[in-house]
Design an enzyme around this catalytic site. Structure first.
Site, mmCIF file in Angstrom:
data_model
loop_
_atom_site.group_PDB
_atom_site.id
_atom_site.type_symbol
_atom_site.label_atom_id
_atom_site.label_comp_id
_atom_site.label_asym_id
_atom_site.label_seq_id
_atom_site.Cartn_x
_atom_site.Cartn_y
_atom_site.Cartn_z
ATOM 1 N N TYR A 112 23.682 -50.696 -11.729
ATOM 2 C CA TYR A 112 24.869 -51.681 -12.372
ATOM 3 C C TYR A 112 25.867 -51.417 -11.411
ATOM 4 O O TYR A 112 26.628 -50.190 -11.369
ATOM 5 C CB TYR A 112 25.101 -51.531 -13.793
ATOM 6 C CG TYR A 112 26.320 -52.429 -14.266
ATOM 7 C CD1 TYR A 112 26.150 -53.630 -14.432
ATOM 8 C CD2 TYR A 112 27.590 -51.513 -14.665
ATOM 9 C CE1 TYR A 112 27.189 -54.555 -14.836
ATOM 10 C CE2 TYR A 112 28.560 -52.467 -14.832
ATOM 11 C CZ TYR A 112 28.383 -53.832 -14.926
ATOM 12 O OH TYR A 112 29.451 -54.541 -15.621
ATOM 13 N N ASP B 295 27.706 -45.687 -5.072
ATOM 14 C CA ASP B 295 28.618 -46.208 -6.022
ATOM 15 C C ASP B 295 28.620 -44.944 -6.986
ATOM 16 O O ASP B 295 27.687 -44.757 -7.758
ATOM 17 C CB ASP B 295 27.740 -47.352 -6.843
ATOM 18 C CG ASP B 295 28.428 -47.750 -8.118
ATOM 19 O OD1 ASP B 295 29.459 -46.980 -8.827
ATOM 20 O OD2 ASP B 295 28.512 -48.851 -8.696
ATOM 21 N N LYS C 39 36.442 -44.950 -12.587
ATOM 22 C CA LYS C 39 36.793 -44.339 -13.995
ATOM 23 C C LYS C 39 37.694 -42.767 -13.667
ATOM 24 O O LYS C 39 38.802 -43.107 -13.787
ATOM 25 C CB LYS C 39 35.296 -43.975 -14.195
ATOM 26 C CG LYS C 39 34.578 -45.141 -14.549
ATOM 27 C CD LYS C 39 33.394 -45.107 -15.417
ATOM 28 C CE LYS C 39 32.328 -46.166 -15.566
ATOM 29 N NZ LYS C 39 32.774 -47.167 -16.571
HETATM 30 N N1 HOZ Z 1 29.894 -51.418 -18.003
HETATM 31 C C1 HOZ Z 1 30.378 -50.212 -18.901
HETATM 32 C C2 HOZ Z 1 29.198 -49.250 -19.361
HETATM 33 N N2 HOZ Z 1 28.515 -48.863 -18.236
HETATM 34 C C3 HOZ Z 1 30.838 -50.722 -20.376
HETATM 35 C C4 HOZ Z 1 32.457 -50.821 -20.165
HETATM 36 C C5 HOZ Z 1 33.164 -51.133 -21.475
HETATM 37 O O1 HOZ Z 1 32.670 -51.805 -22.359
HETATM 38 O O2 HOZ Z 1 34.140 -50.910 -21.543
#
Ligand code: HOZ
Length: 428
Positions: A145, A240, A268
């Site tokens: 992802y 990534d 992050k």
């Molecule tokens: N894409 C995030 C998990 N890998 C979730 C982000 C969120 O819901 O804050």
């Protein structure tokens, strides 16, 4: 019994405003059922919801909060920056300072550009890869992802996998026509993908330690083999490291495994809990980015002073001792959880790299997306709620990663383990 009156009410109101009642899908608890908790505040390793229930937080805002919530140095840095102005749309010294700190920790990022999210970082890195190589195709990993850019929303992990979406409505066949999907940890499949697309692949994008199909470490030799394949075929290797960057060590997964990518995407932790992404890599490749080169990329809030200040404050605290402590806490959690699992007889696979972990409810080894998806998500949902009722806040989906922070103490980890022991006994 946990009170949920205020969260229930807020969720009802939120559903009238936001699709699913949320502003990012996994937060809706679709995978685990029930009403999502609405969080009101966080301090150190703890969060409190709108009903006043408190939880030990093992989500850490999906990774950024490596120091825990409301770290005093981060707050002071944000406050000082805010007093000087929250946005200029012009360059500031803090951008240079954070850029230098990142390059010192991640030397493969010889030059970089700040953006506002991990999605922007990966989307832009791919554009640079295509612009630099003059090729169209990209390879991505099944279950990897990289945010929600169109051409990366094919066989995606995280919320796309959690919701069981085959692809994504609104993404045209054309948008993913140049995206090639290859299973993780499968060197032969990667070789075949390169061979079938000779001289056409601009880049291979991969989370070196995937964290969005749950945490699934790479097998020995896999990442070096990818480096070799990219070199052989003239494609760029794009890591990534939005999750693994500054998480598994100051140099990220690339330092841990000794593999130097051509481009890296971070987010992050590097933004200290504020919206920030960054992509960067070899000097020559980054020269393709506007205004030096023909690859356009821009953003009003890029290099935002508050995010720069927060990132700098976090990075200053992440020394070797910090990573030794994170690993020790992670090891304590692993040892305790393994013993709880053994006592319960529940079949599970526990993966941990430093302070990141996933517990898969599966009897078979989890090595890729296919095996991750075969984990028992119903059992995970029951475990999640048993833990939540005991004051432990985990990612609300099986195919995600949990995190320990520097704010956790040994007795917090022991509380996690004790709760796991009870929760596992009830879901046997
Ligand atoms: N894409 C995030 C998990 N890998 C979730 C982000 C969120 O819901 O804050």
């Amino acid at each position: 019994m946990r009170k949920a009156t205020v969260s229930d009410d807020l969720f009802k109101r939120a559903q009238k405003l936001f699709p699913g009642g949320v502003n990012s899908p996994v937060r809706a608890f679709t995978a685990v059922g029930g009403t999502p908790v609405f969080l009101a505040r966080g301090q150190g390793a703890r969060v409190w919801d709108a009903d006043g229930n408190s939880y030990l937080d093992f989500l850490g805002s999906w990774g950024p909060l490596i120091l825990g919530h409301a770290d005093p140095d981060v707050l002071a840095a944000i406050e000082a920056a805010a007093r000087e102005g929250t946005s200029f749309g012009a360059s500031t010294e803090r951008e240079v300072l954070l850029g230098e700190a990142i390059r010192a920790a991640v030397p493969s990022m010889e030059r970089m550009r700040f953006v506002s999210s991990g999605t922007e970082a990966t989307m832009s890195a791919l554009r640079v890869a295509r612009g630099h190589t003059g090729r169209a195709k990209i390879i991505k990993i099944e279950g990897g992802y990289h945010g929600h850019a169109d051409n990366l929303l094919a066989a995606s992990g995280s919320g796309v996998a959690t919701l069981g979406l085959p692809g994504c409505a609104g993404v045209t066949a054309g948008a993913v026509a140049d995206t090639i999907i290859v299973p993780f940890n499968d060197e032969a499949a990667m070789q075949a993908a390169f061979a079938a697309n000779r001289n056409q692949v601009a880049g291979l994008i991969i989370e070196p330690i995937p964290g969005n199909m749950g945490l699934v470490p790479p097998q020995s030799g896999y990442l070096p083999a990818l480096r070799q394949l990219c070199d052989t075929h003239g494609a760029l290797l794009i890591f990534d490291e939005v999750i693994s960057g500054f998480r598994v060590g100051r140099g990220g997964a690339q330092a841990l495994f000794g593999v130097r990518p051509d481009l890296t995407c971070l987010g992050k932790i590097v933004g200290g809990g504020l919206p920030l992404g960054v992509f960067g890599g070899r000097d020559k490749i980054m020269s393709a980015v506007a205004p030096e080169g023909p690859v356009y990329q821009a953003g009003t809030l890029s290099g935002n002073p508050l995010a720069m200040a927060a990132g700098l404050a976090v990075l200053r605290k992440l020394d070797q001792a910090a990573y030794r402590r994170l690993d020790a806490l992670g090891q304590r959690l692993e040892t305790g959880l393994r013993s709880a699992l053994a006592a319960s007889g529940v079949a599970a696979q526990l993966h941990r790299v430093g302070s990141a972990f996933t517990l898969f409810f599966s009897a078979e080894p989890v090595t890729d997306f296919a095996s991750a998806k075969r984990a028992d998500t119903g059992r995970f949902a029951r475990f999640f709620h048993e833990m939540l009722d005991r004051g432990i806040y985990l990612p609300p989906a099986q195919l995600e990663s949990g995190f320990v922070s520097l704010a956790h103490r040994e007795d917090d980890i022991d509380a996690f383990v004790a709760s796991s022991r009870q929760a596992l006994a009830t879901i046997r």
